[in-house]
Motif scaffolding. Structure first.
Motif, short mmCIF file in Angstrom:
data_model
loop_
_atom_site.label_atom_id
_atom_site.label_comp_id
_atom_site.label_asym_id
_atom_site.label_seq_id
_atom_site.Cartn_x
_atom_site.Cartn_y
_atom_site.Cartn_z
N GLN A 18 0.84 -1.20 0.00
CA GLN A 18 0.00 0.00 0.00
C GLN A 18 0.88 1.25 0.00
O GLN A 18 1.69 1.44 0.91
N MET A 34 -2.50 4.01 -3.71
CA MET A 34 -2.07 3.18 -4.84
C MET A 34 -1.43 1.88 -4.35
O MET A 34 -0.50 1.90 -3.55
N ALA A 35 -1.97 0.77 -4.87
CA ALA A 35 -1.46 -0.54 -4.48
C ALA A 35 -0.85 -1.31 -5.66
O ALA A 35 -0.13 -2.28 -5.44
N ASN A 52 -5.53 4.43 -13.09
CA ASN A 52 -6.75 4.52 -13.90
C ASN A 52 -6.80 5.84 -14.66
O ASN A 52 -6.47 6.90 -14.13
N ASP A 81 -6.51 5.89 3.12
CA ASP A 81 -7.79 5.46 2.58
C ASP A 81 -8.58 6.65 2.03
O ASP A 81 -9.21 6.54 0.96
N ALA A 83 -7.35 9.29 0.72
CA ALA A 83 -6.74 9.64 -0.57
C ALA A 83 -7.20 8.71 -1.68
O ALA A 83 -7.05 9.02 -2.86
N GLY A 84 -7.78 7.55 -1.28
CA GLY A 84 -8.32 6.61 -2.25
C GLY A 84 -9.82 6.73 -2.43
O GLY A 84 -10.40 6.05 -3.28
N LEU A 85 -10.45 7.56 -1.61
CA LEU A 85 -11.90 7.78 -1.72
C LEU A 85 -12.22 9.06 -2.47
O LEU A 85 -13.09 9.11 -3.33
N SER A 87 -11.45 12.28 -4.97
CA SER A 87 -10.68 12.52 -6.20
C SER A 87 -10.32 13.99 -6.32
O SER A 87 -11.16 14.87 -6.06
C1 LIG Z 1 -6.59 0.94 -0.97
C2 LIG Z 1 -6.72 1.58 -2.32
C3 LIG Z 1 -5.80 1.26 -3.32
C4 LIG Z 1 -5.90 1.83 -4.60
N1 LIG Z 1 -5.00 1.51 -5.56
C5 LIG Z 1 -5.11 2.09 -6.80
C6 LIG Z 1 -4.16 1.80 -7.81
O1 LIG Z 1 -3.18 1.07 -7.62
N2 LIG Z 1 -4.34 2.38 -9.03
C7 LIG Z 1 -5.40 3.22 -9.29
O2 LIG Z 1 -5.51 3.73 -10.41
N3 LIG Z 1 -6.30 3.54 -8.33
C8 LIG Z 1 -6.17 3.00 -7.09
N4 LIG Z 1 -7.07 3.31 -6.11
C9 LIG Z 1 -8.15 4.27 -6.41
C10 LIG Z 1 -7.71 5.74 -6.26
O3 LIG Z 1 -6.88 5.92 -5.14
C11 LIG Z 1 -8.95 6.62 -6.10
O4 LIG Z 1 -9.83 6.45 -7.19
C12 LIG Z 1 -8.61 8.10 -5.92
O5 LIG Z 1 -9.78 8.77 -5.52
C13 LIG Z 1 -8.05 8.76 -7.18
O6 LIG Z 1 -7.67 10.05 -6.83
P1 LIG Z 1 -7.35 11.18 -7.89
O7 LIG Z 1 -8.56 11.28 -8.81
O8 LIG Z 1 -7.17 12.41 -7.04
O9 LIG Z 1 -6.13 10.79 -8.63
C14 LIG Z 1 -6.96 2.75 -4.85
C15 LIG Z 1 -7.88 3.06 -3.83
C16 LIG Z 1 -7.75 2.50 -2.58
C17 LIG Z 1 -8.74 2.84 -1.48
#
Ligand SMILES: Cc1cc2nc3c(=O)[nH]c(=O)nc-3n(C[C@H](O)[C@H](O)[C@H](O)COP(=O)(O)O)c2cc1C
Length: 192
Positions: A18, A34-35, A52, A81, A83-85, A87
């Motif tokens: 992570q 990002m994982a 993505n 987490d 930062a992953g929720l 955007s």
């Molecule tokens: C635990 C976790 C891991 C994630 N890993 C990835 C990843 O490896 N690649 C990716 O494109 N999105 C990944 N995401 C989704 C993005 O972090 C998420 O969509 C985020 O809101 C994108 O932020 P941004 O639009 O500010 O770039 C992950 C989300 C979580 C919660």
């Protein structure tokens, strides 16, 4: 023998490291959980990651050609987490972490992370949903308190991992052996 079951598209390599991707989005730091990231070359240090195409981070990488990969510790689970929720397309995440800059002006480094690495984009491969970005390490930043014999120590850095598709975070567990060592017991000859 137990029956083997085909789980199809639900296949992941478990656990996944992570990290937090750091970029400069319209002049402000942006952070993304990002994982899907791994090292793919020894010297120079090159790492690959899947981002993505819809993410704000994706646009930021294409615009600046620079980014950071940060390794959070277990006490940063909630911020990671978040930062992953949220955007950067809709929410300003720039205040989530205190940052510093190393060699690059568009690779914000998270000060609270035991390890923060800055990268210059080298290659990109576009797939259906994601782009595989390949970047070369410019510098890696840590503190003396996270090191043992000059190397980042897992017990001191306390990183955490992710499992998918059950979407759970895990601390790193107990050491079960030494790499390039335990297999020696199975050698049939010294040159094997
Ligand atoms: C635990 C976790 C891991 C994630 N890993 C990835 C990843 O490896 N690649 C990716 O494109 N999105 C990944 N995401 C989704 C993005 O972090 C998420 O969509 C985020 O809101 C994108 O932020 P941004 O639009 O500010 O770039 C992950 C989300 C979580 C919660």
């Amino acid at each position: 023998m137990s029956e083997r079951i085909n789980i199809g598209n639900n296949a992941f390599i478990l656990p996944e490291p992570q990290t937090i991707l750091g970029t400069m989005l319209d002049g402000r730091p942006n952070f993304m959980a990002m994982a899907w990231v791994t090292r793919v070359n020894y010297d120079p240090c090159i790492m690959a990651m899947a981002v993505n195409k819809k993410h704000a981070s994706h646009r930021a990488i294409l615009e600046t050609g620079q980014y950071s990969i940060n390794l959070p510790s277990v006490d940063m689970v909630a911020e990671t987490d978040y930062a992953g929720l949220a955007s950067g397309n809709r929410t300003d995440k720039s205040g989530l972490f205190e940052v510093h800059f190393g060699e690059l002006e568009n690779a914000p480094l998270i000060r609270a992370c035991p390890l923060a690495m800055e990268f210059r984009l080298k290659e990109q491969f576009h797939m259906t949903n994601d782009t595989l970005f390949i970047g070369e390490l410019v510098a890696a930043w840590t503190e003396e308190r996270f090191l043992t014999d000059g190397h980042v120590d897992v017990e001191k850095a306390r990183p955490f991992t992710l499992t998918m598709p059950d979407n759970r975070y895990w601390a790193v567990g107990v050491q079960v052996g030494r790499a390039w060592h335990e297999g020696k017991a199975l050698r049939k000859s010294p040159t094997d």
